[in-house]
Design a protein around this motif. Structure first.
Motif, PDB file in Angstrom:
ATOM      1  N   ILE A 112       1.542 105.743 -47.331  1.00  0.00           N
ATOM      2  CA  ILE A 112       1.270 106.483 -48.587  1.00  0.00           C
ATOM      3  C   ILE A 112       0.282 107.623 -48.317  1.00  0.00           C
ATOM      4  N   TYR A 113      -0.701 107.350 -47.472  1.00  0.00           N
ATOM      5  CA  TYR A 113      -1.643 108.423 -47.119  1.00  0.00           C
ATOM      6  C   TYR A 113      -0.885 109.613 -46.518  1.00  0.00           C
ATOM      7  N   LYS A 114       0.071 109.292 -45.658  1.00  0.00           N
ATOM      8  CA  LYS A 114       0.821 110.388 -44.996  1.00  0.00           C
ATOM      9  C   LYS A 114       1.630 111.180 -46.030  1.00  0.00           C
ATOM     10  N   GLN A 115       2.235 110.424 -46.932  1.00  0.00           N
ATOM     11  CA  GLN A 115       3.013 111.073 -47.992  1.00  0.00           C
ATOM     12  C   GLN A 115       2.111 112.003 -48.826  1.00  0.00           C
ATOM     13  N   LEU A 116       0.911 111.514 -49.123  1.00  0.00           N
ATOM     14  CA  LEU A 116      -0.042 112.340 -49.879  1.00  0.00           C
ATOM     15  C   LEU A 116      -0.388 113.600 -49.089  1.00  0.00           C
ATOM     16  N   ARG A 117      -0.767 113.416 -47.827  1.00  0.00           N
ATOM     17  CA  ARG A 117      -1.191 114.579 -47.026  1.00  0.00           C
ATOM     18  C   ARG A 117      -0.075 115.607 -46.909  1.00  0.00           C
ATOM     19  N   ASP A 118       1.144 115.116 -46.673  1.00  0.00           N
ATOM     20  CA  ASP A 118       2.248 116.038 -46.400  1.00  0.00           C
ATOM     21  C   ASP A 118       2.812 116.688 -47.656  1.00  0.00           C
ATOM     22  N   HIS A 119       2.853 115.935 -48.759  1.00  0.00           N
ATOM     23  CA  HIS A 119       3.544 116.454 -49.948  1.00  0.00           C
ATOM     24  C   HIS A 119       2.643 116.695 -51.153  1.00  0.00           C
ATOM     25  N   HIS A 120       1.505 116.041 -51.191  1.00  0.00           N
ATOM     26  CA  HIS A 120       0.622 116.180 -52.369  1.00  0.00           C
ATOM     27  C   HIS A 120      -0.831 116.273 -51.897  1.00  0.00           C
ATOM     28  N   PRO A 121      -1.198 117.334 -51.184  1.00  0.00           N
ATOM     29  CA  PRO A 121      -2.578 117.382 -50.651  1.00  0.00           C
ATOM     30  C   PRO A 121      -3.627 117.223 -51.762  1.00  0.00           C
ATOM     31  N   ILE A 122      -3.269 117.689 -52.957  1.00  0.00           N
ATOM     32  CA  ILE A 122      -4.083 117.345 -54.135  1.00  0.00           C
ATOM     33  C   ILE A 122      -3.120 116.669 -55.101  1.00  0.00           C
ATOM     34  N   TYR A 123      -3.346 115.420 -55.388  1.00  0.00           N
ATOM     35  CA  TYR A 123      -2.399 114.669 -56.215  1.00  0.00           C
ATOM     36  C   TYR A 123      -3.053 114.316 -57.542  1.00  0.00           C
ATOM     37  N   HIS A 124      -2.393 114.711 -58.624  1.00  0.00           N
ATOM     38  CA  HIS A 124      -2.910 114.347 -59.947  1.00  0.00           C
ATOM     39  C   HIS A 124      -2.281 113.012 -60.339  1.00  0.00           C
ATOM     40  N   ASP A 125      -3.057 111.963 -60.263  1.00  0.00           N
ATOM     41  CA  ASP A 125      -2.592 110.616 -60.605  1.00  0.00           C
ATOM     42  C   ASP A 125      -2.849 110.418 -62.103  1.00  0.00           C
ATOM     43  N   ARG A 126      -1.819 110.706 -62.894  1.00  0.00           N
ATOM     44  CA  ARG A 126      -1.998 110.634 -64.355  1.00  0.00           C
ATOM     45  C   ARG A 126      -2.116 109.195 -64.822  1.00  0.00           C
ATOM     46  N   PHE A 127      -1.504 108.284 -64.073  1.00  0.00           N
ATOM     47  CA  PHE A 127      -1.516 106.870 -64.462  1.00  0.00           C
ATOM     48  C   PHE A 127      -2.953 106.315 -64.430  1.00  0.00           C
ATOM     49  N   HIS A 128      -3.712 106.672 -63.391  1.00  0.00           N
ATOM     50  CA  HIS A 128      -5.099 106.183 -63.285  1.00  0.00           C
ATOM     51  C   HIS A 128      -6.114 107.239 -63.737  1.00  0.00           C
ATOM     52  N   ASN A 129      -5.593 108.367 -64.213  1.00  0.00           N
ATOM     53  CA  ASN A 129      -6.448 109.448 -64.688  1.00  0.00           C
ATOM     54  C   ASN A 129      -7.462 109.898 -63.628  1.00  0.00           C
ATOM     55  N   ARG A 130      -6.941 110.380 -62.516  1.00  0.00           N
ATOM     56  CA  ARG A 130      -7.830 110.839 -61.437  1.00  0.00           C
ATOM     57  C   ARG A 130      -7.056 111.776 -60.518  1.00  0.00           C
ATOM     58  N   TRP A 131      -7.789 112.427 -59.644  1.00  0.00           N
ATOM     59  CA  TRP A 131      -7.197 113.338 -58.675  1.00  0.00           C
ATOM     60  C   TRP A 131      -7.473 112.774 -57.284  1.00  0.00           C
ATOM     61  N   ILE A 132      -6.508 113.008 -56.365  1.00  0.00           N
ATOM     62  CA  ILE A 132      -6.653 112.395 -55.044  1.00  0.00           C
ATOM     63  C   ILE A 132      -6.660 113.469 -53.952  1.00  0.00           C
ATOM     64  N   VAL A 133      -7.633 113.356 -53.053  1.00  0.00           N
ATOM     65  CA  VAL A 133      -7.757 114.283 -51.923  1.00  0.00           C
ATOM     66  C   VAL A 133      -7.544 113.475 -50.643  1.00  0.00           C
ATOM     67  N   SER A 134      -6.703 113.976 -49.727  1.00  0.00           N
ATOM     68  CA  SER A 134      -6.327 113.132 -48.585  1.00  0.00           C
ATOM     69  C   SER A 134      -6.363 113.813 -47.217  1.00  0.00           C
ATOM     70  N   ARG A 135      -6.362 115.147 -47.162  1.00  0.00           N
ATOM     71  CA  ARG A 135      -6.374 115.778 -45.839  1.00  0.00           C
ATOM     72  C   ARG A 135      -7.794 115.834 -45.282  1.00  0.00           C
ATOM     73  N   TYR A 136      -7.907 115.798 -43.959  1.00  0.00           N
ATOM     74  CA  TYR A 136      -9.224 115.728 -43.302  1.00  0.00           C
ATOM     75  C   TYR A 136     -10.174 116.833 -43.790  1.00  0.00           C
ATOM     76  N   TRP A 137      -9.719 118.093 -43.705  1.00  0.00           N
ATOM     77  CA  TRP A 137     -10.657 119.180 -44.006  1.00  0.00           C
ATOM     78  C   TRP A 137     -10.948 119.293 -45.499  1.00  0.00           C
TER      79      TRP A 137
END
Ligand code: HEM
Length: 426
Positions: free
Chosen positions: A29-54
């Motif tokens: 899932i981390y890889k999917q986030l990094r590759d396709h959603h480097p900033i992911y708006h998780d509306r279900f949990h009401n938060r934003w997700i950051v996953s790439r190193y830099w």
């Protein structure tokens, strides 16, 4: 994976973050986030997700835009009231109060102050190992890693040795009470209050007549004539148990897990060259660190990767995902204590190193960079080295192992194996 949580490469169902599958193996899932959603708006949990190193690095460094505060002096939240630890440094964001508390105390865990306590680690490790040495096998989590850091902290604080087992019991109740609510929480709070009652007279006494122990040093540590209040000292001691005890406990069992069950070839390298324990620590903190996520709130609108994170939004920094970023490390999904693209030496707050290599993100970076980074590294390396020194031919007891897991990565659950059996010759 159920139909509801099935994820294609570019679609991501946020319910996956609550699944057992994610706790067990979050890396796809981390890889999917990094590759396709480097900033992911998780509306279900009401938060934003950051996953790439830099990006994770950038958010950690940017305290002005990304704040950790739950508490604001002029806000509705009462300091210390919602934390099982009581009032402590984790509740502060980027305020002057945070700097004050940090500056009073941080020096106790580095340099000569830390060196003064290293013999304690050696001694306690020997005592813990003595208890299972004759058995030819050990369940590392229960008999070794969970015994050691808490006894080390209790000794460093200068608590009477005859009460050490009670202290360990309070610690276990307190840790069990973290994040689960209900009965566990009630027992955790009671253990905390009992511990506070126990250390209260010691704090008063040592503030007047300090010795060389850590509790005395914390009591009299000053910045511009300011000391911590009694409540702050109690909160800090409680935090030490989880921030310094439980994390290091899990670090030690993770280190052994990787060598015993995934890289026996590298276990042999460490047997030949015990100084490689430092590399085992560093690579563990990259590959699958104890803590995978930290939380921040935006203080203003943040445009990033074609998205705009609104002001006062909750942001989760997946440092566990950043550590596996192909953009920062070669072959990131391989555990390799000899890798040449990771800074293997001691970490620092800036996360920048003279050797030009990237560091792991496992201690965070910036203003809230782990205060116990040097202690965790030294304690883990000394304890593992000591165990290795006292046994021969360490080996996995079973052919398979279910691996490392966490109760809940997203609420800060620490990752470690639940059990870890090792056989050895004396
Ligand atoms: C392997 C063991 C450890 C791990 C994985 C770990 C991890 C972390 C992380 C990720 C943070 C950053 C929090 C943030 O950015 O919001 C942190 C902060 C902190 N750690 Fe550790 N830690 C470890 C050991 C220790 C030890 C031994 C101590 C005790 C001295 C300690 C005390 C703290 C404190 C007090 C903070 C808060 C610092 C601040 O807000 O200024 N940690 N730790």
């Amino acid at each position: 994976m159920s139909e509801a949580t099935k994820n294609t490469d570019s679609d991501l169902d946020p319910r996956i973050f609550d699944s057992e599958e994610f706790q067990q193996n979050p890396f796809p899932i981390y890889k999917q986030l990094r590759d396709h959603h480097p900033i992911y708006h998780d509306r279900f949990h009401n938060r934003w997700i950051v996953s790439r190193y830099w990006d994770v690095d950038g958010c950690f460094q940017n305290n002005e835009n990304f704040d950790r505060a739950m508490y604001k002096p002029d806000g509705p939240y009462d300091f210390g009231s919602r934390h099982i630890f009581g009032p402590n440094i984790l509740e502060y964001g980027n305020s002057g109060e945070h700097r004050r508390l940090r500056n009073i105390i941080a020096g106790q865990f580095v340099g000569q102050n830390l060196q003064d306590f290293l013999p304690v680690i050696d001694k306690i490790a020997d005592e813990v190992i003595d208890k299972f040495l004759d058995e030819g096998e050990v369940e590392i989590v229960r008999q070794f890693s969970s015994q050691l850091p808490i006894r080390v902290i209790s000794n460093m604080l200068g608590l009477p040795r005859e009460n050490e087992d009670t202290f360990v019991e309070w610690y276990q109740l307190l840790i069990a009470g973290l994040g689960f609510g209900g009965e566990h929480m009630t027992r955790g709070l009671k253990a905390r209050n009992d511990m506070w009652d126990y250390i209260d007279p010691m704090i008063k006494e040592r503030s007047k007549n300090p010795g060389e122990d850590l509790l005395s040093r914390i009591c009299v540590a000053e910045l511009d004539g300011n000391r911590m209040t009694i409540e702050e000292i109690k909160g800090f001691v409680t935090l030490l148990l989880a921030a310094g005890g439980d994390t290091t406990d899990k670090a030690i069992s993770n280190m052994w897990y990787h060598l015993l069950y995934t890289r026996p070839d590298q276990l042999n390298d460490v047997i030949e060259k015990p100084e490689l324990w430092e590399n085992v620590f560093t690579e563990m903190m990259r590959y699958d660190p104890v803590v995978h996520a930290q939380f921040r709130f935006t203080t203003k609108e943040i445009p990033i990767h074609n998205e705009v994170i609104p002001e006062r939004a909750g942001v989760i920094l997946y440092l566990g995902a950043g550590n596996r970023d192909e953009r920062a490390f070669k072959d990131p999904d391989t555990f390799n204590i000899h890798r040449d693209d990771l800074h293997m030496g001691r970490e620092n707050r800036s996360g920048r190193y003279k050797d030009g290599k990237n560091g792991h993100l496992g201690f965070g970076i910036g203003q809230h960079f782990c205060m116990g980074y040097a202690m965790a590294r030294q304690e883990s390396a000394i304890a593992c080295g000591k165990l290795m020194e006292r046994i021969r031919n360490p080996r996995a007891k079973f052919a398979d192992h279910p691996g490392v897991t966490a109760p809940n990565i997203d609420s800060g659950g620490f990752r470690a194996p639940e059990e870890l059996w090792m056989e050895f010759d004396k």
